[in-house]
Design a protein around this motif. Structure first.
Motif, PDB file in Angstrom:
ATOM      1  N   VAL A   1       0.826  -1.192   0.000  1.00  0.00           N
ATOM      2  CA  VAL A   1       0.000   0.000   0.000  1.00  0.00           C
ATOM      3  C   VAL A   1       0.870   1.257   0.000  1.00  0.00           C
ATOM      4  CG1 VAL A   1      -1.686   1.309   1.336  1.00  0.00           C
ATOM      5  CG2 VAL A   1      -1.926  -1.142   1.145  1.00  0.00           C
ATOM      6  N   SER A   2       1.934   1.265   0.814  1.00  0.00           N
ATOM      7  CA  SER A   2       2.761   2.467   0.904  1.00  0.00           C
ATOM      8  C   SER A   2       3.457   2.761  -0.420  1.00  0.00           C
ATOM      9  CB  SER A   2       3.782   2.333   2.025  1.00  0.00           C
ATOM     10  OG  SER A   2       4.644   1.239   1.779  1.00  0.00           O
ATOM     11  N   GLY A   8       1.919   6.335  -6.951  1.00  0.00           N
ATOM     12  CA  GLY A   8       0.713   6.664  -7.685  1.00  0.00           C
ATOM     13  C   GLY A   8      -0.126   7.769  -7.101  1.00  0.00           C
ATOM     14  N   TRP A   9       0.470   8.660  -6.313  1.00  0.00           N
ATOM     15  CA  TRP A   9      -0.316   9.707  -5.661  1.00  0.00           C
ATOM     16  C   TRP A   9      -0.969  10.639  -6.670  1.00  0.00           C
ATOM     17  CZ3 TRP A   9       0.917  14.752  -6.531  1.00  0.00           C
ATOM     18  CH2 TRP A   9       2.193  14.997  -7.042  1.00  0.00           C
ATOM     19  N   TYR A  10      -0.325  10.890  -7.797  1.00  0.00           N
ATOM     20  CA  TYR A  10      -0.902  11.801  -8.782  1.00  0.00           C
ATOM     21  C   TYR A  10      -2.141  11.190  -9.439  1.00  0.00           C
ATOM     22  CZ  TYR A  10       2.650   9.095 -11.247  1.00  0.00           C
ATOM     23  OH  TYR A  10       3.449   8.087 -11.699  1.00  0.00           O
ATOM     24  N   TYR A  11      -2.207   9.861  -9.562  1.00  0.00           N
ATOM     25  CA  TYR A  11      -3.425   9.228 -10.069  1.00  0.00           C
ATOM     26  C   TYR A  11      -4.574   9.426  -9.076  1.00  0.00           C
ATOM     27  CZ  TYR A  11      -0.422   6.948 -13.476  1.00  0.00           C
ATOM     28  OH  TYR A  11       0.470   6.705 -14.486  1.00  0.00           O
ATOM     29  N   LEU A  12      -4.250   9.364  -7.801  1.00  0.00           N
ATOM     30  CA  LEU A  12      -5.280   9.617  -6.787  1.00  0.00           C
ATOM     31  C   LEU A  12      -5.786  11.059  -6.862  1.00  0.00           C
ATOM     32  CD1 LEU A  12      -3.747   7.705  -3.750  1.00  0.00           C
ATOM     33  CD2 LEU A  12      -5.627   6.986  -5.222  1.00  0.00           C
ATOM     34  N   LEU A  13      -4.879  12.003  -7.152  1.00  0.00           N
ATOM     35  CA  LEU A  13      -5.311  13.398  -7.298  1.00  0.00           C
ATOM     36  C   LEU A  13      -6.222  13.573  -8.501  1.00  0.00           C
ATOM     37  CD1 LEU A  13      -2.131  15.502  -6.446  1.00  0.00           C
ATOM     38  CD2 LEU A  13      -4.229  15.297  -5.142  1.00  0.00           C
ATOM     39  N   ILE A  14      -5.931  12.880  -9.597  1.00  0.00           N
ATOM     40  CA  ILE A  14      -6.782  12.965 -10.782  1.00  0.00           C
ATOM     41  C   ILE A  14      -8.163  12.382 -10.477  1.00  0.00           C
ATOM     42  CG2 ILE A  14      -7.100  12.091 -13.136  1.00  0.00           C
ATOM     43  CD1 ILE A  14      -4.026  12.301 -13.436  1.00  0.00           C
ATOM     44  N   ILE A  15      -8.196  11.237  -9.821  1.00  0.00           N
ATOM     45  CA  ILE A  15      -9.475  10.616  -9.457  1.00  0.00           C
ATOM     46  C   ILE A  15     -10.250  11.524  -8.502  1.00  0.00           C
ATOM     47  CG2 ILE A  15     -10.500   8.683  -8.198  1.00  0.00           C
ATOM     48  CD1 ILE A  15      -8.198   6.954  -9.362  1.00  0.00           C
ATOM     49  N   CYS A  58      15.564   7.652   3.912  1.00  0.00           N
ATOM     50  CA  CYS A  58      16.217   6.335   3.873  1.00  0.00           C
ATOM     51  C   CYS A  58      16.195   5.651   5.238  1.00  0.00           C
ATOM     52  CB  CYS A  58      17.647   6.476   3.377  1.00  0.00           C
ATOM     53  SG  CYS A  58      17.737   6.957   1.653  1.00  0.00           S
ATOM     54  N   ASP A  59      16.084   6.402   6.305  1.00  0.00           N
ATOM     55  CA  ASP A  59      16.043   5.829   7.647  1.00  0.00           C
ATOM     56  C   ASP A  59      14.613   5.657   8.167  1.00  0.00           C
ATOM     57  OD1 ASP A  59      18.790   5.763   7.700  1.00  0.00           O
ATOM     58  OD2 ASP A  59      18.980   7.702   8.693  1.00  0.00           O
ATOM     59  N   SER A  60      13.617   5.958   7.341  1.00  0.00           N
ATOM     60  CA  SER A  60      12.234   5.908   7.811  1.00  0.00           C
ATOM     61  C   SER A  60      11.686   4.484   7.789  1.00  0.00           C
ATOM     62  CB  SER A  60      11.349   6.806   6.941  1.00  0.00           C
ATOM     63  OG  SER A  60      11.184   6.227   5.661  1.00  0.00           O
ATOM     64  N   TRP A  61      10.553   4.300   8.449  1.00  0.00           N
ATOM     65  CA  TRP A  61       9.921   2.980   8.518  1.00  0.00           C
ATOM     66  C   TRP A  61       9.434   2.522   7.155  1.00  0.00           C
ATOM     67  CZ3 TRP A  61       4.944   2.246   6.982  1.00  0.00           C
ATOM     68  CH2 TRP A  61       4.153   3.377   6.838  1.00  0.00           C
ATOM     69  N   VAL A  62       9.072   3.482   6.275  1.00  0.00           N
ATOM     70  CA  VAL A  62       8.601   3.113   4.940  1.00  0.00           C
ATOM     71  C   VAL A  62       9.724   2.451   4.156  1.00  0.00           C
ATOM     72  CG1 VAL A  62       7.702   4.019   2.758  1.00  0.00           C
ATOM     73  CG2 VAL A  62       6.913   4.975   4.904  1.00  0.00           C
ATOM     74  N   PHE A  63      10.882   3.059   4.181  1.00  0.00           N
ATOM     75  CA  PHE A  63      12.023   2.510   3.444  1.00  0.00           C
ATOM     76  C   PHE A  63      12.452   1.172   4.041  1.00  0.00           C
ATOM     77  CE2 PHE A  63      16.066   3.052   1.073  1.00  0.00           C
ATOM     78  CZ  PHE A  63      15.516   3.499  -0.106  1.00  0.00           C
ATOM     79  N   ASP A  64      12.379   1.037   5.360  1.00  0.00           N
ATOM     80  CA  ASP A  64      12.687  -0.252   5.994  1.00  0.00           C
ATOM     81  C   ASP A  64      11.712  -1.337   5.540  1.00  0.00           C
ATOM     82  OD1 ASP A  64      14.851   0.776   7.348  1.00  0.00           O
ATOM     83  OD2 ASP A  64      13.715   1.166   9.197  1.00  0.00           O
TER      84      ASP A  64
END
Length: 93
Positions: A1-2, A8-15, A58-64
């Motif tokens: 999901v992340s 794909g955030w720009y697709y969400l903005l278009i929708i 790079c040290d964030s939980w998303v990147f991990d």
């Protein structure tokens, strides 16, 4: 999901924009029009680099989580000079 949200955030903005156009055109909703105007005006605000540590992403939980799922590794061929601008490239295949 992340990864889907980051890539794909720009697709969400278009929708989201299209979903706001429907109540504006059909019901003449001023609330939807206000939200759409705020969204479009926000796109015109100049981007300013966030004031965070050089390796904050790079040290964030998303990147991990991505590293654990995809088996990524971060390779730095040279030490980075603070204050310089760099390009981050991804080669997943």
């Amino acid at each position: 999901v992340s990864l889907g949200l980051v890539a794909g955030w720009y697709y969400l903005l278009i929708i989201f924009t299209l979903c706001l156009l429907y109540p504006i055109l059909v019901w003449q909703s001023w609330i939807a029009a206000t939200i759409l105007c705020a969204l479009l005006l926000d796109m015109g605000v100049p981007y300013e680099n966030p004031k965070m540590a050089p390796n904050a992403f790079c040290d964030s939980w998303v990147f991990d989580a991505w590293r654990a799922y995809f088996g990524w590794e971060t390779v730095m061929e040279q030490p980075l000079v603070p204050g310089e601008k760099y390009l981050m490239a991804e080669f997943p295949h």
